[in-house]
Design a protein around this motif. Structure first.
Motif, PDB file in Angstrom:
ATOM      1  N   SER A 128     -24.638  10.698 -38.492  1.00 66.23           N
ATOM      2  CA  SER A 128     -24.571  10.892 -39.949  1.00 66.23           C
ATOM      3  C   SER A 128     -24.597  12.367 -40.307  1.00 66.23           C
ATOM      4  O   SER A 128     -23.908  12.798 -41.244  1.00 66.23           O
ATOM      5  CB  SER A 128     -25.719  10.145 -40.634  1.00 66.23           C
ATOM      6  OG  SER A 128     -26.958  10.833 -40.542  1.00 66.23           O
ATOM      7  N   ILE A 129     -25.390  13.160 -39.585  1.00 64.81           N
ATOM      8  CA  ILE A 129     -25.415  14.614 -39.828  1.00 64.81           C
ATOM      9  C   ILE A 129     -24.029  15.194 -39.526  1.00 64.81           C
ATOM     10  O   ILE A 129     -23.480  16.001 -40.302  1.00 64.81           O
ATOM     11  CB  ILE A 129     -26.498  15.288 -38.970  1.00 64.81           C
ATOM     12  CG1 ILE A 129     -27.896  14.833 -39.413  1.00 64.81           C
ATOM     13  CG2 ILE A 129     -26.380  16.813 -39.028  1.00 64.81           C
ATOM     14  CD1 ILE A 129     -28.262  15.214 -40.830  1.00 64.81           C
ATOM     15  N   GLY A 151     -23.218  23.024 -29.572  1.00 65.98           N
ATOM     16  CA  GLY A 151     -23.329  21.867 -30.441  1.00 65.98           C
ATOM     17  C   GLY A 151     -24.731  21.582 -30.902  1.00 65.98           C
ATOM     18  O   GLY A 151     -24.962  21.249 -32.081  1.00 65.98           O
ATOM     19  N   GLY A 152     -25.698  21.712 -30.001  1.00 68.36           N
ATOM     20  CA  GLY A 152     -27.085  21.424 -30.361  1.00 68.36           C
ATOM     21  C   GLY A 152     -27.607  22.364 -31.427  1.00 68.36           C
ATOM     22  O   GLY A 152     -28.270  21.929 -32.391  1.00 68.36           O
ATOM     23  N   ILE A 153     -27.308  23.648 -31.283  1.00 64.56           N
ATOM     24  CA  ILE A 153     -27.736  24.624 -32.288  1.00 64.56           C
ATOM     25  C   ILE A 153     -27.033  24.365 -33.615  1.00 64.56           C
ATOM     26  O   ILE A 153     -27.648  24.390 -34.690  1.00 64.56           O
ATOM     27  CB  ILE A 153     -27.462  26.059 -31.791  1.00 64.56           C
ATOM     28  CG1 ILE A 153     -28.433  26.411 -30.659  1.00 64.56           C
ATOM     29  CG2 ILE A 153     -27.575  27.072 -32.935  1.00 64.56           C
ATOM     30  CD1 ILE A 153     -29.905  26.424 -31.051  1.00 64.56           C
ATOM     31  N   LEU A 154     -25.745  24.089 -33.568  1.00 55.90           N
ATOM     32  CA  LEU A 154     -25.005  23.853 -34.809  1.00 55.90           C
ATOM     33  C   LEU A 154     -25.567  22.658 -35.573  1.00 55.90           C
ATOM     34  O   LEU A 154     -25.884  22.761 -36.767  1.00 55.90           O
ATOM     35  CB  LEU A 154     -23.529  23.629 -34.497  1.00 55.90           C
ATOM     36  CG  LEU A 154     -22.669  23.298 -35.718  1.00 55.90           C
ATOM     37  CD1 LEU A 154     -22.594  24.482 -36.666  1.00 55.90           C
ATOM     38  CD2 LEU A 154     -21.272  22.846 -35.293  1.00 55.90           C
ATOM     39  N   LEU A 155     -25.706  21.508 -34.916  1.00 58.01           N
ATOM     40  CA  LEU A 155     -26.184  20.313 -35.609  1.00 58.01           C
ATOM     41  C   LEU A 155     -27.595  20.503 -36.144  1.00 58.01           C
ATOM     42  O   LEU A 155     -27.902  20.152 -37.290  1.00 58.01           O
ATOM     43  CB  LEU A 155     -26.158  19.108 -34.670  1.00 58.01           C
ATOM     44  CG  LEU A 155     -24.856  18.347 -34.492  1.00 58.01           C
ATOM     45  CD1 LEU A 155     -25.116  17.016 -33.795  1.00 58.01           C
ATOM     46  CD2 LEU A 155     -24.141  18.121 -35.806  1.00 58.01           C
ATOM     47  N   GLU A 156     -28.474  21.045 -35.323  1.00 56.05           N
ATOM     48  CA  GLU A 156     -29.869  21.228 -35.745  1.00 56.05           C
ATOM     49  C   GLU A 156     -29.962  22.178 -36.931  1.00 56.05           C
ATOM     50  O   GLU A 156     -30.676  21.918 -37.899  1.00 56.05           O
ATOM     51  CB  GLU A 156     -30.698  21.747 -34.573  1.00 56.05           C
ATOM     52  CG  GLU A 156     -32.117  22.149 -34.926  1.00 56.05           C
ATOM     53  CD  GLU A 156     -32.976  21.014 -35.471  1.00 56.05           C
ATOM     54  OE1 GLU A 156     -33.847  21.304 -36.313  1.00 56.05           O
ATOM     55  OE2 GLU A 156     -32.765  19.859 -35.068  1.00 56.05           O
ATOM     56  N   HIS A 157     -29.235  23.278 -36.892  1.00 49.78           N
ATOM     57  CA  HIS A 157     -29.322  24.251 -37.978  1.00 49.78           C
ATOM     58  C   HIS A 157     -28.651  23.740 -39.256  1.00 49.78           C
ATOM     59  O   HIS A 157     -29.129  24.041 -40.360  1.00 49.78           O
ATOM     60  CB  HIS A 157     -28.726  25.586 -37.533  1.00 49.78           C
ATOM     61  CG  HIS A 157     -29.582  26.317 -36.536  1.00 49.78           C
ATOM     62  ND1 HIS A 157     -29.269  27.557 -36.043  1.00 49.78           N
ATOM     63  CD2 HIS A 157     -30.755  25.979 -35.952  1.00 49.78           C
ATOM     64  CE1 HIS A 157     -30.201  27.949 -35.188  1.00 49.78           C
ATOM     65  NE2 HIS A 157     -31.104  27.000 -35.114  1.00 49.78           N
ATOM     66  N   LEU A 158     -27.575  22.987 -39.139  1.00 51.36           N
ATOM     67  CA  LEU A 158     -26.988  22.375 -40.331  1.00 51.36           C
ATOM     68  C   LEU A 158     -28.018  21.491 -41.024  1.00 51.36           C
ATOM     69  O   LEU A 158     -28.233  21.586 -42.245  1.00 51.36           O
ATOM     70  CB  LEU A 158     -25.767  21.528 -39.956  1.00 51.36           C
ATOM     71  CG  LEU A 158     -24.480  22.260 -39.576  1.00 51.36           C
ATOM     72  CD1 LEU A 158     -23.461  21.275 -39.025  1.00 51.36           C
ATOM     73  CD2 LEU A 158     -23.909  23.019 -40.763  1.00 51.36           C
ATOM     74  N   LYS A 159     -28.650  20.627 -40.240  1.00 55.26           N
ATOM     75  CA  LYS A 159     -29.665  19.717 -40.783  1.00 55.26           C
ATOM     76  C   LYS A 159     -30.826  20.473 -41.382  1.00 55.26           C
ATOM     77  O   LYS A 159     -31.265  20.213 -42.519  1.00 55.26           O
ATOM     78  CB  LYS A 159     -30.129  18.764 -39.675  1.00 55.26           C
ATOM     79  CG  LYS A 159     -31.238  17.802 -40.068  1.00 55.26           C
ATOM     80  CD  LYS A 159     -32.646  18.296 -39.724  1.00 55.26           C
ATOM     81  CE  LYS A 159     -32.843  18.500 -38.249  1.00 55.26           C
ATOM     82  NZ  LYS A 159     -34.237  18.953 -37.937  1.00 55.26           N
ATOM     83  N   GLN A 160     -31.334  21.429 -40.647  1.00 58.25           N
ATOM     84  CA  GLN A 160     -32.558  22.115 -41.061  1.00 58.25           C
ATOM     85  C   GLN A 160     -32.332  23.020 -42.275  1.00 58.25           C
ATOM     86  O   GLN A 160     -33.099  22.991 -43.243  1.00 58.25           O
ATOM     87  CB  GLN A 160     -33.102  22.924 -39.885  1.00 58.25           C
ATOM     88  CG  GLN A 160     -34.531  23.385 -40.033  1.00 58.25           C
ATOM     89  CD  GLN A 160     -35.540  22.249 -39.942  1.00 58.25           C
ATOM     90  OE1 GLN A 160     -35.208  21.161 -39.502  1.00 58.25           O
ATOM     91  NE2 GLN A 160     -36.747  22.495 -40.392  1.00 58.25           N
ATOM     92  N   SER A 175     -31.206  20.391 -30.053  1.00 52.09           N
ATOM     93  CA  SER A 175     -31.382  21.824 -29.784  1.00 52.09           C
ATOM     94  C   SER A 175     -32.405  22.100 -28.694  1.00 52.09           C
ATOM     95  O   SER A 175     -32.770  23.257 -28.479  1.00 52.09           O
ATOM     96  CB  SER A 175     -31.771  22.571 -31.059  1.00 52.09           C
ATOM     97  OG  SER A 175     -33.061  22.183 -31.501  1.00 52.09           O
ATOM     98  N   MET A 176     -32.892  21.057 -28.009  1.00 53.21           N
ATOM     99  CA  MET A 176     -33.662  21.346 -26.797  1.00 53.21           C
ATOM    100  C   MET A 176     -32.762  22.100 -25.833  1.00 53.21           C
ATOM    101  O   MET A 176     -31.536  21.957 -25.865  1.00 53.21           O
ATOM    102  CB  MET A 176     -34.172  20.041 -26.179  1.00 53.21           C
ATOM    103  CG  MET A 176     -35.341  19.435 -26.945  1.00 53.21           C
ATOM    104  SD  MET A 176     -35.846  17.833 -26.261  1.00 53.21           S
ATOM    105  CE  MET A 176     -37.332  17.524 -27.236  1.00 53.21           C
TER     106      MET A 176
END
Length: 648
Positions: free
Chosen positions: A53-54, A279-288, A467-468
């Motif tokens: 969903s994110i 990808g992990g950094i992008l998704l986590e930072h978009l959400k956060q 983002s681990m």
């Protein structure tokens, strides 16, 4: 009774980014949630549905294959069939036009710099071409010895566009500290300044740059960003490096392809090279950044940081959600503590991020930021780096603005984000972190590995986060990574902090679990000590350690204090400190001994070194207890060595 300092209205929630996300979930996914608690529970138990969903809400791009396969930690793998590029998504900057400013750069070393979105894209394209001419390609490492200036962001995005791997150290880092980090990753290109100004002082770093070059035989090119007018021999100037006009292109890389390498503090050994993926950094930072900090088009996001701290990496992702960023390189206390608040007015900041110690220093100094600067544009204030005591929360609402959403953010370099923080859906309560963040299954564990509510426990993350780290650089079999996080609870990430999660979902972090003070079997967190001692006007700084008794006795609780300027350390002050601790905390918190010291040793990112000091006090040689190159003030360590000599 909770001391609520700010309460959201239905309109506040409706108009927020997370309100828009809830509407989208309702219309596009057919999902409705009664409250934040229900949303969080879903986000941490149905991980594929939440992160899909994110991805879709933020229109990241084509999504194929499973979200998570395998799902077990360590070794959880996110979106194994997907390719993308972090820089492409950041430079898309949704909601911003070519002529809109996206970077505001302020500095003690030069005049302000404003970069438009079109200008940033052009600089990244030119830098990318320069890297290609220097022989940099996918997987090569590029090192940046740069302060928090727009050029550092340009280098990061140019590296990412190529699939090269970025790593930065702030120029206040000493030679050993830098080389201990970069020798491990063997960079091909170094981009560096010649020095910087800190307040009214010019700091020449050309000797350090020469030493770094000599210690890194992997370097084939050096690029010089002239910052204070010095010359660096055998280096390409930044202007020449960016001279070639070029198209802006992006290499598609796997979701977990290395984006950058961050480092642990390295206080007790070589810094751990922590590899984070695109990808992990992008998704986590978009959400956060969007859902928790409520950032989007029209915002100007600031967090006081250097390029040696993960908060810089967090800051510079903000264009991905349409927010401009405000960078500052310099002395936040020059000419006085009002410097950053005046900068907030000058830049039109909508979000002011800083550290808890800075807010407490402003409070202790009697500064009322709203009286010296127009802060009417501010919608949010962020605090991190250390727990913020209740009086710090009240100070924000009394002296800064009653209308901001205050977020106390806690996470770490290891995940390059905050996993507990704030959200516009929930009230702000003094002394309590508002929530566990979406997608972050943070829990308090007993020593037996059972989750508890309303009790202090080990802070763990019991489900994977995108983002681990991808891993540690050079850790071919993954053993160092497993030992660092998964050695205590199999399949569960142990972070190393004490946390209490309340029935309402709020959190209190009481310090590092490896710095625990054990008095008669009762665990005491260090943060509550500092809240009391450093709340006293007579105390500038403090550090507390507990020395166990090998024969099972009570041991010794030692408190070291740095008296405030002009304050005498005498029996009367000692008595006042003891009384404050007894009255505000408990008799168990009263130290056996209180000693004056000239300084508290801290890492380069400002964290107190309780564990290395404890090791010194129990006989470990200073050079083994702490790596001096990782300290902001290594000259403070001999004080504790002398204390051992005087009392042994």
């Amino acid at each position: 009774m909770a001391d609520e300092l700010w309460t959201p209205t239905p309109e506040t929630v409706r108009d927020s980014r997370i309100g828009g996300y809830l509407d989208w979930l309702r219309t596009e996914r057919g999902r409705e949630f009664a409250d934040y608690a229900a949303l969080w529970e879903w986000s941490t138990t149905d991980l594929p549905a939440f992160w899909d969903s994110i991805w879709d809400f933020f229109e990241v791009g084509e999504r194929r294959g499973p979200a998570l396969d395998p799902a077990e930690m360590p070794g959880a793998t996110w979106y194994p069939e997907v390719e993308l590029n972090y820089a492409e998504r950041v430079l898309r900057a949704p909601g911003l036009g070519d002529d809109d400013p996206v970077v505001f750069g302020y500095s003690d070393s030069r005049e302000p710099v404003v970069v438009t979105l079109a200008g940033l894209r052009d600089q990244v394209a030119r830098c990318r071409a320069g890297l290609v001419r220097a022989g940099v390609g996918r997987g090569d490492r590029v090192a940046a010895y740069l302060p928090n200036i727009p050029e550092a962001l340009v280098v990061l995005l140019a590296c990412a566009s190529l699939g090269a791997i970025f790593s930065s150290c702030a120029p206040e880092f000493g030679t050993r500290s830098v080389c201990d980090r970069w020798r491990q990753i063997e960079p091909k290109v170094l981009v560096t300044v010649d020095g910087y100004r800190y307040g009214d002082k010019t700091v020449d770093r050309r000797v350090e740059v020469a030493a770094i070059r000599a210690d890194l035989p992997s370097l084939t090119s050096v690029v010089h960003v002239s910052y204070v007018g010095g010359e660096i021999p055998d280096a390409v100037s930044w202007q020449d490096f960016l001279a070639e006009e070029a198209p802006l292109e992006f290499v598609s890389v796997p979701f977990g392809h290395p984006l950058y390498v961050l480092y642990s503090s390295g206080t007790t050994g070589l810094p751990k090279p922590i590899v984070h993926g695109h990808g992990g950094i992008l998704l986590e930072h978009l959400k956060q950044l969007a859902l928790h900090h409520d950032l989007g088009p029209g915002d100007r996001f600031f967090w006081f940081s250097t390029t040696g701290w993960m908060m810089w990496n967090y800051l510079v992702s903000a264009p991905a959600v349409g927010s401009a960023i405000v960078m500052y390189d310099g002395n936040p206390g020059h000419p006085d503590l009002g410097r950053l608040w005046r900068l907030a007015e000058e830049s039109g900041m909508t979000y002011f991020g800083t550290s808890a110690p800075y807010l407490l220093a402003c409070r202790k100094g009697g500064l009322r930021p709203a009286d010296i600067a127009d802060l009417s544009a501010l919608r949010g204030v962020g605090s991190t780096g250390a727990p913020l005591p209740p009086e710090g929360w009240r100070y924000v609402y009394d002296a800064i603005s009653p209308d901001v959403v205050l977020t106390s953010l806690s996470g770490g370099t290891d995940v390059c984000t905050g996993f507990v923080g704030g959200v516009p859906m929930l009230p702000v309560v003094a002394g309590e972190i508002t929530c566990r963040c979406l997608g972050s299954r943070v829990e308090a564990f007993t020593p037996e590995g059972k989750p508890v509510i309303g009790q202090q426990g080990e802070l763990v993350i019991s489900a994977p986060m995108p983002s681990m780290p991808v891993g540690f650089w050079g850790d071919e079999d993954g053993s160092r990574y497993r030992d660092a996080y998964f050695g205590t609870y199999p399949g569960v990430w142990r972070h190393g902090d004490w946390i209490t999660v309340s029935e309402r979902g709020t959190c209190v972090i009481t310090g590092r679990s490896d710095a625990t003070l054990n008095r008669g079997g009762v665990r005491l967190g260090t943060a509550e000590f500092y809240s009391v001692t450093e709340g006293m006007p007579e105390v500038a700084d403090s550090l507390v350690v507990h020395l166990e008794d090998d024969e099972g006795g009570a041991g010794r609780l030692l408190l070291f204090v740095v008296p405030a300027a002009g304050v005498a350390f005498d029996d009367a002050l000692v008595k006042r400190i003891r009384t404050e601790l007894r009255v505000n905390l408990s008799p168990r918190h009263v130290p056996d001994e209180i000693h004056a010291v000239p300084a508290v040793p801290k890492t380069l990112s400002g964290k107190k070194l309780e564990v290395p000091v404890k090791r010194i006090l129990t006989g470990t040689p200073v050079d083994e207890a702490a790596a001096k190159g990782a300290l902001a003030n290594p000259e403070s360590l001999p004080t504790y060595l002398r204390f051992v000599a005087e009392t042994s």
